[in-house]
Design an enzyme around this catalytic site. Sequence first.
Site, PDB file in Angstrom:
ATOM      1  N   ARG A  17      53.306  41.931  29.786  1.00 50.80           N
ATOM      2  CA  ARG A  17      53.620  43.330  29.459  1.00 50.80           C
ATOM      3  C   ARG A  17      53.585  43.534  27.938  1.00 50.80           C
ATOM      4  NH1 ARG A  17      56.839  46.119  26.172  1.00 50.80           N
ATOM      5  NH2 ARG A  17      58.484  44.601  26.539  1.00 50.80           N
ATOM      6  N   ASP A  18      54.534  42.936  27.229  1.00 50.72           N
ATOM      7  CA  ASP A  18      54.617  43.183  25.784  1.00 50.72           C
ATOM      8  C   ASP A  18      53.383  42.637  25.081  1.00 50.72           C
ATOM      9  OD1 ASP A  18      55.785  44.223  23.554  1.00 50.72           O
ATOM     10  OD2 ASP A  18      57.409  42.768  23.404  1.00 50.72           O
ATOM     11  N   HIS A 209      64.993  39.192  21.871  1.00 50.81           N
ATOM     12  CA  HIS A 209      63.571  39.518  22.023  1.00 50.81           C
ATOM     13  C   HIS A 209      62.994  39.634  20.603  1.00 50.81           C
ATOM     14  CE1 HIS A 209      60.345  42.008  24.135  1.00 50.81           C
ATOM     15  NE2 HIS A 209      60.134  42.318  22.864  1.00 50.81           N
ATOM     16  N   HIS A 211      60.089  39.362  17.679  1.00 43.40           N
ATOM     17  CA  HIS A 211      58.690  39.311  17.255  1.00 43.40           C
ATOM     18  C   HIS A 211      58.620  38.454  15.990  1.00 43.40           C
ATOM     19  CE1 HIS A 211      56.862  42.470  19.939  1.00 43.40           C
ATOM     20  NE2 HIS A 211      58.151  42.572  20.212  1.00 43.40           N
ATOM     21  N   CYS A 242      53.602  45.754  19.031  1.00 44.68           N
ATOM     22  CA  CYS A 242      54.112  46.987  19.627  1.00 44.68           C
ATOM     23  C   CYS A 242      53.211  48.123  19.166  1.00 44.68           C
ATOM     24  CB  CYS A 242      55.559  47.251  19.213  1.00 44.68           C
ATOM     25  SG  CYS A 242      56.181  48.804  19.876  1.00 44.68           S
ATOM     26  N   ASN A 251      55.199  38.482  20.022  1.00 39.29           N
ATOM     27  CA  ASN A 251      56.523  37.918  20.269  1.00 39.29           C
ATOM     28  C   ASN A 251      56.448  36.437  19.960  1.00 39.29           C
ATOM     29  OD1 ASN A 251      56.132  40.262  22.121  1.00 39.29           O
ATOM     30  ND2 ASN A 251      58.273  39.860  22.515  1.00 39.29           N
TER      31      ASN A 251
END
Length: 301
Positions: A17-18, A209, A211, A242, A251
């Site tokens: 996803r990310d 979370h 990055h 993002c 990430n």
Amino acid sequence: MQTKGSDYVTIMEVGARDGLQNEPAILPVETKRALIESLCEAGIQRIEAGSFVSPKWVPQMANSDALLAQLTRKQNVEYSALTPNLHGLEKAMAARVNRVSVFSAASESFTQKNINCSIDESIARFSDVIHEARKHSLPVRGYISCIAGCPYEGKIDISAVVKVAQKLIDQGCDELSLGDTIGVGNPKQIKDIIQALQSIIDIKDLAVHFHDTYGQALANTLAAIECGIRTVDTSIAGLGGCPYAKGASGNLATEDVVFMLNGLGLNQDVDLHRLAIIGEQISKTLGIPYRSKAGFALTAK
Ligand code: HMG
Ligand code: MG
């Protein structure tokens, strides 16, 4: 959600996803499916499979429903997805996810760019989503982006993080994930944020979370683990960024975290060698350099 005790750190794999939401290439369902299934075969037990957001905003996630429909699932794995509104929630429930996630931020400007509303409006919108999800016994994760800094506003006050955390808890989120969206945080800042939050939430319900834009993500993860955090979001091959935070790099790579956790004796369940093969392969598919240091070292052997 599996809680495994204080000597175990659970990986929440967010690459599908990310990671993929930020890649210019839109991967076909079959490639995403192979990625997710192989990650679960390697021992990943929590995976963010997709996102039920507007395809106009994030076209890379438009095939999340087809993906979840075709996925061969493992019994002990939690499959989750982002749901920005009731429309997204309906689609996520139809796709039989085990958890949904709402996402706000500690920065007004970021929230506006990311979901086109203010923080308070986002909480109001999520209140319906969370209520409806809980009605169907679905657990809800609440992301808080920009905990350490914002691409538009600069440094973010800890009080802003605590304020939005309290609102998400009040609405019914059972887990919060603290996002250093642009990777500017340092270990002291991360420890201060976690300490401030401990008066309003049990540490076992907090995740981090990070990055890796400024190369601080692994150090920040260790700082968080030292504070008692036991859920860490990571992305295979360090994929990601993002779309609403220019310059935000991927990430933290799952392989690098698993290498560290193995050394610390905090997770022996995930097969690092398999991860490295998966990470190298998905990087090749995307036509980008393989960015996990541990994975690169292992596959170069
Ligand atoms: P909007 O344009 O303000 O709202 O978008 P809208 O309700 O007017 O909807 C616009 C169009 O989207 C409409 O279609 C809707 O039907 C459609 P049209 O009538 O124009 O043809 N639509 C949808 N379609 C499919 N699924 C839906 C959906 N909702 C509306 N669920 C909205 C508001 C929230 C929808 C939009 O801003 C959006 O989708 N934003 C997504 C942003 C996003 O995904 N960002 C990345 C994830 S957050 C992140 O990466 C940070 C994180 O990793 C943590 C960290 O690192 O900090 C989690
Ligand atoms: Mg992120």
